[in-house]
Each structure stands twice: as C-alpha cells, then as structure tokens.
Design an enzyme around this catalytic site. Structure first.
Site, PDB file in Angstrom:
ATOM      1  N   SER A   1       0.830  -1.204   0.000  1.00  8.76           N
ATOM      2  CA  SER A   1       0.000   0.000   0.000  1.00  8.76           C
ATOM      3  C   SER A   1       0.867   1.258   0.000  1.00  8.76           C
ATOM      4  O   SER A   1       0.604   2.203  -0.752  1.00  8.76           O
ATOM      5  CB  SER A   1      -0.916   0.005   1.227  1.00  8.76           C
ATOM      6  OG  SER A   1      -1.815  -1.073   1.191  1.00  8.76           O
TER       7      SER A   1
ATOM      8  N   HIS B   1      -2.625   6.357   3.928  1.00 11.36           N
ATOM      9  CA  HIS B   1      -2.976   4.939   4.056  1.00 11.36           C
ATOM     10  C   HIS B   1      -4.196   4.745   4.949  1.00 11.36           C
ATOM     11  O   HIS B   1      -5.071   3.913   4.676  1.00 11.36           O
ATOM     12  CB  HIS B   1      -1.785   4.171   4.625  1.00 11.36           C
ATOM     13  CG  HIS B   1      -2.050   2.718   4.855  1.00 11.36           C
ATOM     14  ND1 HIS B   1      -2.268   2.185   6.114  1.00 11.36           N
ATOM     15  CD2 HIS B   1      -2.151   1.677   3.994  1.00 11.36           C
ATOM     16  CE1 HIS B   1      -2.476   0.889   6.019  1.00 11.36           C
ATOM     17  NE2 HIS B   1      -2.419   0.547   4.744  1.00 11.36           N
TER      18      HIS B   1
END
Length: 465
Positions: free
Chosen positions: A260, A286
């Site tokens: 990510s 995130h």
C-alpha cells in the site's frame, strides 16, 4: 505442398532448435533476409535454393513462398528469433487467408531475442512481462505510447524491441520519461546488444542511469519490475517463493501495508519530500485513502525525527490522548517494545466532576488533569478541538511543556482555530492536519509513524501490526 515458418533463434548455432534444423534440411527452398542465411547454410541439403528478398520485403517474401509451394516445393521461410514474434508467421497466415490457399503452414518456434538477452542478463523475466516494439512503421506512435504507459503503471517487466534506429531516435527517450513517472529511479534495467552473436555486449544499470545513446536496432532492452534486483551482477526478478523471508514483511498485514505504501508513493503529486515528512504523510493517506493529506499535513521542521529521538532516548514515556479511540489506534506492539504508556482522561470521574463545576467540556477537564500529572508527555488529539485549545492555554500559562503535539481534531466548530492556536509554540515539535479534516484514526496513525520512524528509510511499515 508445405511452408515451414521457422524461427532460427538470435543467431548462435546452439540456439537453433532441432525441429527448425530438420525443417531446413527437408526444404527445397529457403526464403529469408540474406543476413540470416549464414546461420543455417551448414545444415542445408545439396541443391537447396536460397532466396533473399532484401530488407522490408516481407510481403514479397511471403508471396514467393506461396508461389513456390504451389509448384509442389517444400519451402522454409526463416525469421530471426521466433517467427511468431514480430516475424513472418502472422503474415504467412494472413496471406493464406487472402489467397484462399490450401497450402499447409507449419510454424516452428525459435528462441526469441528477448529470451536470449534475458538468459545473458540472469533471470529478469521471472514474473508477468510484456514485449513492446518501438518501431512505428506498422503501428502509430500514439498507440505505442499507450502501451508503454500501461506497462509502466502495471509494473510489468518490459522487453523493448527496435529501441532506436538512424531515423528514429527520440522514442526510447520518451519511454524512459514515461517509466520514470511510474517507477522508482533505481528500477533495474538491463540491455544486450547482438545477443548470441559476434560483438555481444551486456550491460546492467538503473532506470535513472540508463543512457538511450547506448542502444541501437541490434539491442534488446529489459526493464525490471518493482521486485527486480541485482545479485552478483545478475538481473533477477523473483517469482515470489521467498517473499515472506525477504522484503514483503513478516506477516500478511505487514505485506499489505508495504504494498500500500509503495502504491501511495507512486501516486503522490510530490513524492520527493524529505523522509521525516513523507513517512507520516504515507501513514495519513494509508489510513484515510485521502490524497488531500498531501496538502493538509503541516509539520515543524524535522518533527518526526525529533519526536522519535525523544522516544528512543526515553524522554517520552507517556502519550496523552483526548479520547479513547486515539489510544485504541496506537499500536500496542510498538508501545510495549518502546516502554510507553497511553493515558486518556475523558472517562475519568474527576474530568466529569470538574466539567460540571467549571462549566467546561470533559475533554478540557481531562487536559487540566493531564497537565498536572504528565506535563511533559506527547499529546495527541483526534476528536476534541476544545481539548487542543485548552492545552494551548495551559502551555501559555506555563502549566505544562509537552514533548510534542499531534493535532487532528475533526469537525466544524473551533477546529481550524485550535490547529492555528498550536502553531506558535516554536519549541514544541508538532504534526497537524490543517482544515476541518482529522479524526482519531489520523491522530493514532501519526503517533504510529513516530514510533516506527526507524523503519522509514526502508519504507517498510507495519512492523507491529
């Protein structure tokens, strides 16, 4: 009546397959570009006719093959590499259809130039890959550029054919520019000139250092993916068997976080911010999936690094939060590893009593209690602007001197003002989310970015997940 369409490989005799050698030996006529005859002449039977149609005469070559096959001859049309990859096989089938021909077509695969180049470089094609030709003779450049962008953004290992010629020089520069927009500058690049032939040259470099002037029409360029690496001078792209032991993290949660963060960094408008700002920014995005954090994150210079040093030295032993949700989001593994406690007074009976007596919020009352008991703690706010405003007032009255402030209260009343109120305290390192946005999850993740700052250089989050 038969036409073999045979790939003779990149040029070295050992790279010609037995099936191709047999086809060449069985044929009455071999048709191809004259440069390639030198590679198969030793295997021809006596009397075999060799017909050269010259460069860029592919259609004439195919037509002659059909005319001779229709006379009852066995014909072998040769291409370098694999005849089905930028070779004669598709054209032969197209012409068969156009002529409504009954001639049998027998395609024989060969070792492609990119396969030979890959073997010389090491093992760069170990995962999903694509092959792109930069020649715009048959394909418009606009379409080629779309394919380049797709390969770069899709993290494909990419082999480049026809990278450069006398009249076509800028396309390889444009390809490099596109890849640098999508990939890390240290992405591995390898290229081989005259693979398997006399004058063979092999080079390995990075995307940033790759010099397009080094390549020509006889060069195959291979651009690795984000997992490619160099080991003992060899260009390797792993399939993934050792992923858990290498860079993907110790567990699935960390692996997802690493991927990510890599994705977020590629999509940042300005990925070249210093690591002390990049690390909390990546955490904020995130957590929220909101790229506006790139604009809203406000920090004192080197704030993350300064706060981490306080954690590391042991001067920060307590984190005070405005609400329990912030405490819940701070990683317990990191707190235990670093010997830090979290404290929240929102549900303390003393806060409720003080709030009633003074006519203030419980969050404000909690800050007054915290200032008495933990005046030098790290303070993190994810919900209550009144709590942050109260802390600022306590600092001005010299009733506490926090080690740092994490400020991301969320809402519409006094929220922006509370963040502005914190900024003037120059001696206190601060990380703030400007504007109305914020939340307990943001406050917690910003604290987590401080506690794991020693993982920032490697961009390896999630150690305590």
């Amino acid at each position: 009546m038969k036409i073999y369409v045979a790939g003779i490989g990149p040029g070295s005799p050992e790279d010609i397959t037995p099936a191709v050698l047999k086809a060449v030996q069985d044929s009455d006529v071999v048709i191809g570009y004259k440069y390639y005859f030198q590679f198969i002449e030793p295997y021809l039977k006596p009397g075999t006719e060799c017909i050269d149609t010259g460069m860029k005469k592919e259609q004439e070559r195919a037509l002659q093959a059909f005319l001779l096959a229709e006379q009852g001859k066995t014909v072998c049309v040769i291409s370098s590499g694999d005849a089905g990859i930028y070779g004669m096989t598709p054209l032969i089938y197209e012409m068969k259809r156009e002529r409504h021909s009954s001639i049998e077509i027998v395609p024989l695969p060969g070792i492609s130039a990119f396969q030979k180049a890959a073997s010389l470089l090491g093992a760069p094609m170990g995962h999903d890959f694509c092959v792109i030709s930069l020649s715009d003779l048959m394909t418009p450049w606009s379409l080629i550029e779309k394919r380049i962008k797709a390969a770069a953004s899709g993290d494909f290992i990419t082999a480049i054919y026809n990278p450069k010629s006398q009249g076509r020089y800028w396309q390889i520069y444009r390809l490099k520019e596109i890849f640098l927009q999508e990939r890390d500058a240290n992405n591995v690049v390898g290229y081989v000139r005259q693979a398997g032939r006399e004058g063979q040259e092999i080079k390995v470099t990075t995307l940033e250092e790759f010099d397009p002037e080094d390549v020509d029409m006889f060069t195959i360029v291979i651009i690795g993916n984000s997992q490619s690496f160099l080991a003992d001078g060899k260009f390797i792209t792993p399939r993934g068997y050792y992923r858990e032991k290498n860079d993907e993290g110790k567990n699935l949660g960390q692996s997802i976080m690493i991927k990510s963060f890599q994705t977020i960094r590629k999509e940042l408008k300005n990925p070249d911010v210093p690591i002390w700002k990049l690390w909390p920014m990546l955490h904020a995005i995130h957590t929220t999936a909101d790229f506006d954090m790139e604009n809203l994150l406000w920090m004192d210079n080197e704030a993350t690094a300064i706060l981490y040093e306080k954690v590391k030295s042991g001067s920060i032993k307590t984190i005070v939060t405005d609400v329990t949700m912030v405490s819940a989001g701070i990683r317990k593994g990191a707190l235990e590893r670093l010997g830090i406690q979290t404290v929240c007074y929102i549900n303390d009976p003393r806060s409720a009593e003080m709030a009633r007596e003074k006519g203030i919020t419980r969050a404000q009352a909690g800050m007054r209690l915290a200032a008495e008991e933990y005046p030098d703690a790290l303070y993190a706010f994810g919900n209550a602007p009144t709590a942050l405003l109260e802390l600022c007032d306590l600092i001005r009255k010299k009733k506490c001197n926090p080690a740092g402030i994490i400020g991301s209260p969320v809402g519409f009343v006094h929220v922006e003002e509370s963040k502005h109120a914190a900024k003037p305290f120059k001696d206190i390192p601060k990380i703030l989310i400007e504007g109305r946005k914020g939340g307990s999850n943001l406050a917690a993740t910003l604290v987590n970015s401080i506690l794991t700052y020693d993982d920032a250089e490697q961009l390896k989050p999630g150690r305590d997940v």
